[in-house]
Design a protein around this motif. Structure first.
Motif, PDB file in Angstrom:
ATOM      1  N   ALA A  71       0.718  -1.338   0.026  1.00 51.14           N
ATOM      2  CA  ALA A  71      -0.073   0.056   0.020  1.00 51.14           C
ATOM      3  C   ALA A  71       0.889   1.132   0.196  1.00 51.14           C
ATOM      4  CB  ALA A  71      -1.144  -0.003   1.284  1.00 51.14           C
ATOM      5  N   VAL A  72       1.755   1.302   0.772  1.00 48.75           N
ATOM      6  CA  VAL A  72       2.741   2.353   0.813  1.00 48.75           C
ATOM      7  C   VAL A  72       3.449   2.526  -0.523  1.00 48.75           C
ATOM      8  CG1 VAL A  72       4.898   3.399   1.698  1.00 48.75           C
ATOM      9  CG2 VAL A  72       3.341   2.255   3.267  1.00 48.75           C
ATOM     10  N   TYR A  73       3.928   1.398  -1.315  1.00 50.69           N
ATOM     11  CA  TYR A  73       4.508   1.561  -2.565  1.00 50.69           C
ATOM     12  C   TYR A  73       3.438   2.206  -3.677  1.00 50.69           C
ATOM     13  CZ  TYR A  73       6.936   0.786  -6.904  1.00 50.69           C
ATOM     14  OH  TYR A  73       7.535   0.863  -8.236  1.00 50.69           O
ATOM     15  N   ALA A  74       2.339   1.893  -3.628  1.00 52.70           N
ATOM     16  CA  ALA A  74       1.215   2.119  -4.375  1.00 52.70           C
ATOM     17  C   ALA A  74       0.684   3.564  -4.349  1.00 52.70           C
ATOM     18  CB  ALA A  74      -0.003   1.339  -4.467  1.00 52.70           C
ATOM     19  N   ALA A  89      10.543  -4.270  -8.427  1.00 60.42           N
ATOM     20  CA  ALA A  89      10.269  -5.163  -8.893  1.00 60.42           C
ATOM     21  C   ALA A  89       8.766  -5.999  -8.195  1.00 60.42           C
ATOM     22  CB  ALA A  89      11.243  -6.550  -8.887  1.00 60.42           C
ATOM     23  N   CYS A  90       8.776  -5.918  -6.875  1.00 61.82           N
ATOM     24  CA  CYS A  90       7.900  -6.448  -6.113  1.00 61.82           C
ATOM     25  C   CYS A  90       6.604  -5.398  -5.823  1.00 61.82           C
ATOM     26  CB  CYS A  90       8.413  -6.902  -4.585  1.00 61.82           C
ATOM     27  SG  CYS A  90       9.429  -8.292  -4.670  1.00 61.82           S
ATOM     28  N   GLY A  91       7.027  -4.318  -6.031  1.00 66.46           N
ATOM     29  CA  GLY A  91       5.984  -3.140  -5.835  1.00 66.46           C
ATOM     30  C   GLY A  91       5.504  -2.995  -4.254  1.00 66.46           C
ATOM     31  N   GLU A  92       6.601  -2.831  -3.604  1.00 63.54           N
ATOM     32  CA  GLU A  92       6.486  -2.717  -2.214  1.00 63.54           C
ATOM     33  C   GLU A  92       7.542  -1.954  -1.583  1.00 63.54           C
ATOM     34  OE1 GLU A  92       8.100  -6.000   0.554  1.00 63.54           O
ATOM     35  OE2 GLU A  92       6.406  -7.128  -0.835  1.00 63.54           O
ATOM     36  N   ILE A  93       7.295  -1.482  -0.293  1.00 63.33           N
ATOM     37  CA  ILE A  93       8.507  -0.668   0.447  1.00 63.33           C
ATOM     38  C   ILE A  93       8.176  -1.078   1.829  1.00 63.33           C
ATOM     39  CG2 ILE A  93       9.343   1.405   1.312  1.00 63.33           C
ATOM     40  CD1 ILE A  93       8.190   2.776  -1.447  1.00 63.33           C
ATOM     41  N   SER A  94       9.460  -1.702   2.448  1.00 66.65           N
ATOM     42  CA  SER A  94       9.434  -1.983   3.788  1.00 66.65           C
ATOM     43  C   SER A  94      10.553  -1.360   4.612  1.00 66.65           C
ATOM     44  CB  SER A  94       9.809  -3.609   3.774  1.00 66.65           C
ATOM     45  OG  SER A  94      11.198  -3.929   3.364  1.00 66.65           O
ATOM     46  N   ALA A  95      11.259  -0.541   4.037  1.00 65.58           N
ATOM     47  CA  ALA A  95      12.206   0.146   4.849  1.00 65.58           C
ATOM     48  C   ALA A  95      12.299   1.495   4.289  1.00 65.58           C
ATOM     49  CB  ALA A  95      13.434  -0.459   5.056  1.00 65.58           C
ATOM     50  N   ILE A  96      12.394   2.695   4.776  1.00 66.48           N
ATOM     51  CA  ILE A  96      12.757   4.110   4.441  1.00 66.48           C
ATOM     52  C   ILE A  96      13.658   4.771   4.960  1.00 66.48           C
ATOM     53  CG2 ILE A  96      11.414   6.446   4.004  1.00 66.48           C
ATOM     54  CD1 ILE A  96       8.921   4.964   4.049  1.00 66.48           C
ATOM     55  N   ARG A  97      14.599   5.233   4.281  1.00 62.94           N
ATOM     56  CA  ARG A  97      15.914   6.024   4.712  1.00 62.94           C
ATOM     57  C   ARG A  97      15.737   7.372   4.369  1.00 62.94           C
ATOM     58  NH1 ARG A  97      21.322   4.454   2.213  1.00 62.94           N
ATOM     59  NH2 ARG A  97      20.894   2.351   2.957  1.00 62.94           N
ATOM     60  N   GLY A 105      13.580   4.064  -0.537  1.00 59.07           N
ATOM     61  CA  GLY A 105      12.733   3.147  -0.331  1.00 59.07           C
ATOM     62  C   GLY A 105      13.359   1.745  -0.577  1.00 59.07           C
ATOM     63  N   PHE A 106      13.244   0.818   0.245  1.00 61.19           N
ATOM     64  CA  PHE A 106      13.899  -0.576  -0.172  1.00 61.19           C
ATOM     65  C   PHE A 106      12.606  -1.640   0.231  1.00 61.19           C
ATOM     66  CE2 PHE A 106      16.928   2.501   1.502  1.00 61.19           C
ATOM     67  CZ  PHE A 106      17.951   2.242   0.590  1.00 61.19           C
ATOM     68  N   ALA A 107      12.821  -2.632  -0.712  1.00 60.55           N
ATOM     69  CA  ALA A 107      12.060  -3.906  -0.276  1.00 60.55           C
ATOM     70  C   ALA A 107      12.875  -4.948  -0.007  1.00 60.55           C
ATOM     71  CB  ALA A 107      11.342  -4.223  -1.542  1.00 60.55           C
ATOM     72  N   ARG A 108      12.912  -5.239   1.538  1.00 58.41           N
ATOM     73  CA  ARG A 108      13.852  -6.277   1.911  1.00 58.41           C
ATOM     74  C   ARG A 108      13.302  -7.767   2.428  1.00 58.41           C
ATOM     75  NH1 ARG A 108      17.617  -5.194   0.332  1.00 58.41           N
ATOM     76  NH2 ARG A 108      18.955  -6.283   1.613  1.00 58.41           N
ATOM     77  N   ASP A 109      12.024  -7.583   2.066  1.00 59.03           N
ATOM     78  CA  ASP A 109      11.101  -8.857   2.498  1.00 59.03           C
ATOM     79  C   ASP A 109      11.673 -10.167   1.474  1.00 59.03           C
ATOM     80  OD1 ASP A 109       9.674  -8.101   4.443  1.00 59.03           O
ATOM     81  OD2 ASP A 109       7.828  -8.406   3.275  1.00 59.03           O
ATOM     82  N   PRO A 110      12.341  -9.913   0.158  1.00 65.52           N
ATOM     83  CA  PRO A 110      13.052 -10.983  -0.707  1.00 65.52           C
ATOM     84  C   PRO A 110      14.095 -11.324  -0.109  1.00 65.52           C
ATOM     85  CG  PRO A 110      12.049  -9.246  -2.104  1.00 65.52           C
ATOM     86  CD  PRO A 110      11.912  -8.593  -0.747  1.00 65.52           C
ATOM     87  N   VAL A 111      15.008 -10.656   0.675  1.00 66.34           N
ATOM     88  CA  VAL A 111      16.104 -11.154   1.239  1.00 66.34           C
ATOM     89  C   VAL A 111      15.873 -11.650   2.527  1.00 66.34           C
ATOM     90  CG1 VAL A 111      18.375 -10.458   2.290  1.00 66.34           C
ATOM     91  CG2 VAL A 111      17.251  -9.031   0.397  1.00 66.34           C
ATOM     92  N   ARG A 169      -2.129  -7.963  -8.808  1.00 66.49           N
ATOM     93  CA  ARG A 169      -0.770  -7.676  -8.597  1.00 66.49           C
ATOM     94  C   ARG A 169       0.365  -8.608  -8.437  1.00 66.49           C
ATOM     95  NH1 ARG A 169      -2.199  -5.889  -3.790  1.00 66.49           N
ATOM     96  NH2 ARG A 169      -3.160  -3.855  -4.568  1.00 66.49           N
ATOM     97  N   LEU A 170      -0.161  -9.748  -7.568  1.00 65.41           N
ATOM     98  CA  LEU A 170       0.869 -10.852  -7.586  1.00 65.41           C
ATOM     99  C   LEU A 170       1.477 -11.302  -8.909  1.00 65.41           C
ATOM    100  CD1 LEU A 170       1.256 -13.748  -4.987  1.00 65.41           C
ATOM    101  CD2 LEU A 170       0.995 -14.306  -7.280  1.00 65.41           C
ATOM    102  N   ARG A 171       0.317 -11.729  -9.683  1.00 66.97           N
ATOM    103  CA  ARG A 171       0.825 -12.185 -11.186  1.00 66.97           C
ATOM    104  C   ARG A 171       1.565 -11.008 -12.109  1.00 66.97           C
ATOM    105  NH1 ARG A 171      -4.407 -14.184 -10.990  1.00 66.97           N
ATOM    106  NH2 ARG A 171      -5.421 -12.279 -11.759  1.00 66.97           N
ATOM    107  N   GLN A 172       1.317  -9.704 -11.612  1.00 69.99           N
ATOM    108  CA  GLN A 172       1.990  -8.651 -12.260  1.00 69.99           C
ATOM    109  C   GLN A 172       3.745  -8.835 -11.800  1.00 69.99           C
ATOM    110  OE1 GLN A 172      -0.184  -5.321 -11.629  1.00 69.99           O
ATOM    111  NE2 GLN A 172      -1.545  -5.622 -13.542  1.00 69.99           N
TER     112      GLN A 172
END
Length: 294
Positions: A71-74, A89-97, A105-111, A169-172
């Motif tokens: 939701a934050v990314y969108a 790539a994932c359309g999400e943001i989990s960390a903000i610096r 903005g970073f998406a760290r969940d894939p890691v 969204r997931l398929r995209q």
């Protein structure tokens, strides 16, 4: 004291308020965690306000986003000066610096999700069945699609969700013929029971933590040799209880979300404070906070 925003649904009850003072000493950082609660499905302007708050406050080092990453990314990706490749790539943001007057903005969940799943499902027998299609589900699918582990990839990755938009969204984001996004109303007992032996079954719905209830009934039968992974570590966790009640014969392996909680925060904090994202550090943080689980 600099502030670190923690954006979630019910932040006051999170372990992070007890763990972070310990972890900050281990990491050599200084900040006060400030919770920001938003209900699921909040209006886009609410997510933008949080991002604008980080950008406007020079005493705020950044933010960790848990339950609202997509939701934050969108709603607010245009407010960032930099987005890492995982975020795009994932359309999400989990960390903000905060970077000067701008934001990264970073998406760290894939890691973090990848590190945990490689440990709990090393053989990757069977298929992936993920209940829920949100940000963590997308991160899990992306890791399994891009991983170079020699033990291979699941032939089928099925994601089920009550929200058709989440499936689109997931398929995209994943774009693979091995990914199947299914819309359906729970409980999903029959879907679980149809999974192949050895499959990884994940509860990524938030039911049992962010919202009451369970995606399955107490009568659910898990396939032989399945690995059941409840992504949450607190709440009534009914699916976790159902799985634990059926693991006595040794045909079922069950994991809660504690390891993901520690790995997720370790990776997000590394992004916020510009530290090396080292898996060994995450393991140390988990050991430092283990006594809090009691």
């Amino acid at each position: 004291m600099p502030s670190l925003l923690f954006v979630g649904v019910d932040t006051a009850n999170s372990f992070i308020h007890r763990a972070f003072p310990i972890w900050s000493r281990t990491l050599g950082v200084r900040a006060e965690v400030v919770g920001v609660d938003l209900p699921p499905g909040s209006a886009p302007r609410e997510y933008r306000r949080v991002v604008e708050r980080v950008r406007a406050d020079p005493d705020c080092v950044g933010a960790v986003v848990t339950s609202h990453k997509v939701a934050v990314y969108a709603a607010a990706s245009d407010l960032f000066d930099f987005l890492d490749p995982h975020a795009v790539a994932c359309g999400e943001i989990s960390a903000i610096r905060r970077r000067g007057a701008g934001l990264a903005g970073f998406a760290r969940d894939p890691v973090s999700v990848g590190r945990v799943v490689d440990g709990i499902w090393p053989g990757r027998e069977g298929d992936l069945l993920c209940l829920g299609s949100g940000g963590t589900a997308i991160a899990l699918g992306r890791h399994l699609l891009t991983s170079t582990r020699p033990d291979g990839e699941p032939k089928l990755m099925r994601f089920v969700d009550v929200d058709p938009v989440a499936g689109v969204r997931l398929r995209q984001a994943l774009r693979s013929d091995r990914v199947e996004a299914v819309r359906g109303e729970g409980p999903w007992d029959a879907t679980i029971e149809a999974a192949r032996p050895g499959s990884l079954i994940v509860n990524a719905t938030g039911l049992g933590k962010d919202r009451p209830g369970s995606p399955v009934t107490p009568a659910v039968q898990f396939p032989d040799g399945a690995v059941v992974w409840e992504l949450n570590y607190r709440g009534d966790l009914r699916l976790l209880a159902h799985a634990r009640a059926r693991r006595g014969d040794g045909r079922l392996t069950v994991h809660d979300g504690w390891s993901l909680f520690c790995h997720g925060w370790a990776s997000a904090l590394a992004a916020v404070f510009d530290l090396d994202d080292d898996e060994a550090v995450a393991r140390r943080l988990a050991a430092d906070a283990e006594h809090l689980r009691a």
